[in-house]
Design a protein around this motif. Structure first.
Motif, PDB file in Angstrom:
ATOM      1  N   THR A   1      59.389  63.395  30.291  1.00 43.87           N
ATOM      2  CA  THR A   1      59.760  64.348  31.332  1.00 43.87           C
ATOM      3  C   THR A   1      60.995  65.149  30.956  1.00 43.87           C
ATOM      4  O   THR A   1      61.119  66.331  31.285  1.00 43.87           O
ATOM      5  CB  THR A   1      60.009  63.611  32.667  1.00 43.87           C
TER       6      THR A   1
ATOM      7  N   ASP B   1      44.844  55.231  46.607  1.00 44.74           N
ATOM      8  CA  ASP B   1      44.495  55.564  45.228  1.00 44.74           C
ATOM      9  C   ASP B   1      43.816  54.376  44.549  1.00 44.74           C
ATOM     10  O   ASP B   1      43.037  54.544  43.609  1.00 44.74           O
ATOM     11  CB  ASP B   1      45.754  55.925  44.431  1.00 44.74           C
TER      12      ASP B   1
ATOM     13  N   GLN C   1      58.062  57.535  30.335  1.00 45.89           N
ATOM     14  CA  GLN C   1      57.892  58.657  31.249  1.00 45.89           C
ATOM     15  C   GLN C   1      59.159  59.505  31.330  1.00 45.89           C
ATOM     16  O   GLN C   1      59.115  60.734  31.346  1.00 45.89           O
ATOM     17  CB  GLN C   1      57.510  58.136  32.643  1.00 45.89           C
TER      18      GLN C   1
ATOM     19  N   GLN D   1      58.998  60.184  41.070  1.00 51.67           N
ATOM     20  CA  GLN D   1      57.694  59.620  40.723  1.00 51.67           C
ATOM     21  C   GLN D   1      56.989  59.096  41.977  1.00 51.67           C
ATOM     22  O   GLN D   1      57.631  58.550  42.882  1.00 51.67           O
ATOM     23  CB  GLN D   1      57.852  58.489  39.707  1.00 51.67           C
TER      24      GLN D   1
ATOM     25  N   PRO E   1      50.956  56.729  34.264  1.00 44.13           N
ATOM     26  CA  PRO E   1      50.727  58.152  34.566  1.00 44.13           C
ATOM     27  C   PRO E   1      49.249  58.523  34.546  1.00 44.13           C
ATOM     28  O   PRO E   1      48.475  57.994  33.738  1.00 44.13           O
ATOM     29  CB  PRO E   1      51.494  58.867  33.449  1.00 44.13           C
ATOM     30  N   PHE E   2      48.877  59.466  35.432  1.00 43.15           N
ATOM     31  CA  PHE E   2      47.451  59.796  35.596  1.00 43.15           C
ATOM     32  C   PHE E   2      46.865  60.494  34.376  1.00 43.15           C
ATOM     33  O   PHE E   2      45.655  60.566  34.230  1.00 43.15           O
ATOM     34  CB  PHE E   2      47.260  60.649  36.852  1.00 43.15           C
ATOM     35  N   MET E   3      47.716  60.996  33.476  1.00 49.72           N
ATOM     36  CA  MET E   3      47.209  61.620  32.258  1.00 49.72           C
ATOM     37  C   MET E   3      46.947  60.608  31.148  1.00 49.72           C
ATOM     38  O   MET E   3      46.447  60.961  30.087  1.00 49.72           O
ATOM     39  CB  MET E   3      48.201  62.676  31.757  1.00 49.72           C
TER      40      MET E   3
ATOM     41  N   ARG F   1      52.116  59.851  39.457  1.00 50.78           N
ATOM     42  CA  ARG F   1      52.366  61.281  39.292  1.00 50.78           C
ATOM     43  C   ARG F   1      53.862  61.551  39.351  1.00 50.78           C
ATOM     44  O   ARG F   1      54.589  60.925  40.118  1.00 50.78           O
ATOM     45  CB  ARG F   1      51.638  62.099  40.364  1.00 50.78           C
ATOM     46  N   THR F   2      54.313  62.482  38.523  1.00 50.26           N
ATOM     47  CA  THR F   2      55.719  62.874  38.467  1.00 50.26           C
ATOM     48  C   THR F   2      55.887  64.265  39.059  1.00 50.26           C
ATOM     49  O   THR F   2      55.057  65.148  38.827  1.00 50.26           O
ATOM     50  CB  THR F   2      56.215  62.865  37.012  1.00 50.26           C
ATOM     51  N   GLY F   3      56.957  64.441  39.835  1.00 47.74           N
ATOM     52  CA  GLY F   3      57.236  65.741  40.437  1.00 47.74           C
ATOM     53  C   GLY F   3      58.701  66.105  40.280  1.00 47.74           C
ATOM     54  O   GLY F   3      59.522  65.278  39.878  1.00 47.74           O
TER      55      GLY F   3
END
Length: 294
Positions: A93, A158, A89, A105, A250-252, A281-283
Motif C-alpha cells: 500500500t 462475506d 499489505q 482495512q 486481500p481480495f486480490m 479490502r484496503t481503502g
C-alpha cells in the motif's frame, strides 16, 4: 454411579479418550441411552448409560490443559501469519514504504451459524481476540436449511460458517452414504440454500461441517472449505482459524489451501478445501473524526 444431564463424562469402552457433555437421556428398547456432545471436538455420539463414567475434576483439568495448550500454540502460529499478511499489505500500500499513506482495512464479515451454543460462545471469543468482525447465531442443525437464506439476506456476510455436531455411524451404511451421518445432509442442504443466494464461490466463502462430516458432499454442494476428508474429529475452534485467514487475506490474492490448514489443530485429515480468494479490502484516506471541545 448416577449420570445426570450436563454431566461431563467419558466412555469406558473408549478408555475415556474424549470428554463429553450429556445433553439427553432416553429409553431405547428397555435400555438407557445417553446423547453426548464432545467438550472440545465437534462430535455427537450415543452411548449406553452403563458405559459412562463421570469425569472427576482432576481428570477434566488434565485433559482441558492439554487442549488449551494446543489452542494457544495454534493461536500463536496463526497470529504470526496475520502479522505477516498485514506487513505485506502495508508494504504494498505504501509503495515499498516510500510514501506514507493514511489507509484503512476492512476485513471480511463472518456469519457463524452453530448448532451448539457453548461452542458458538467459544468461537465468538476467539474471533474477538483475533479481530474478525462476526455475527453468531445458534441454530439447530436440522433447522439450518430453512433459516440460512433469511440470515444471509439480513447480515450480508462475506464468509459463512455452517457447523455444529456430526458423526458417522458404521451401522447405518458405508462412509460414502450420506444417510449414515448424523447431520451431514443438513449441512449439505444448508450450503445449497446459501448458494442459491450467491452461486459464485468468491461472492460468498463458505465453511461447512463438523466431526466426521461427509467432506466430498459438502464441497460438491458449494462449500469452499469443509470437514472431514478422513472422517476424523475436528476441534471446536478449527473453523475460526480457517475463516479468519480468509478474512485477513486481500481480495486480490488467492489462498493456498495448505497455508490455511497448517495452523489448525486438526490439519488436512480433518479439514480440506479448494483455492479461494481472500476478502480483505484496503481503502484510503483514513481520517477519523475527532471530537472537538467547545
Amino acid at each position: 454411579m448416577t449420570i445426570n444431564m450436563m454431566d461431563v463424562v467419558g466412555r469406558i469402552s473408549y478408555n475415556c479418550d474424549i470428554m463429553f457433555r450429556v445433553i439427553d437421556i432416553r429409553e431405547d428398547q428397555g435400555r438407557k441411552i445417553a446423547v453426548l456432545y464432545g467438550e472440545d471436538v465437534r462430535l455427537i455420539a450415543d452411548a449406553p448409560y452403563e458405559d459412562l463414567i463421570v469425569m472427576d475434576q482432576n481428570e477434566r483439568m488434565k485433559v482441558s490443559r492439554e487442549y488449551r495448550s494446543l489452542e494457544e500454540q495454534s493461536f500463536k502460529l496463526f497470529r504470526q501469519d496475520i502479522d505477516l499478511l498485514k506487513q505485506k499489505q502495508e508494504y504494498d500500500t505504501t509503495n515499498g514504504y516510500k510514501k506514507a499513506y493514511n489507509y484503512f482495512q476492512v476485513p471480511g464479515r463472518v456469519l457463524h451459524i452453530d448448532g451448539d451454543p457453548s461452542y458458538l460462545k467459544k468461537c465468538l471469543s476467539l474471533y474477538e481476540r483475533i479481530g474478525v468482525p462476526v455475527t453468531g447465531v445458534h441454530c439447530n442443525e436440522k433447522e439450518m436449511p430453512n433459516k440460512v437464506g433469511q440470515l444471509i439476506d439480513y447480515y450480508r456476510p462475506d464468509i459463512l460458517v455452517i457447523t455444529g455436531h456430526d458423526a458417522y455411524s458404521k451401522s447405518k451404511g458405508t462412509m460414502n452414504d450420506i444417510n449414515a451421518y448424523r447431520h451431514s445432509k443438513h449441512f449439505v442442504q444448508t450450503v445449497r440454500e446459501a448458494r442459491k443466494k450467491f452461486p459464485h464461490l468468491d461472492q460468498l466463502v463458505i465453511f461447512a461441517g463438523a466431526c466426521q462430516s461427509h467432506f466430498e458432499s459438502l464441497i460438491h454442494a458449494g462449500a469452499n472449505f469443509a470437514s472431514s476428508p478422513s472422517r476424523v474429529n475436528i476441534h471446536a475452534l478449527d473453523p475460526v482459524y480457517i475463516v479468519a485467514k480468509i478474512s485477513f487475506t486481500p481480495f486480490m490474492e488467492r489462498i493456498n489451501v495448505w497455508d490455511v490448514l497448517r495452523n489448525t489443530l486438526t490439519g488436512e485429515k480433518g479439514l480440506g478445501g479448494i483455492e479461494t480468494k481472500g476478502v480483505l479490502r484496503t481503502g484510503m484516506p483514513f481520517n477519523p473524526i475527532k471530537n472537538e471541545q467547545s
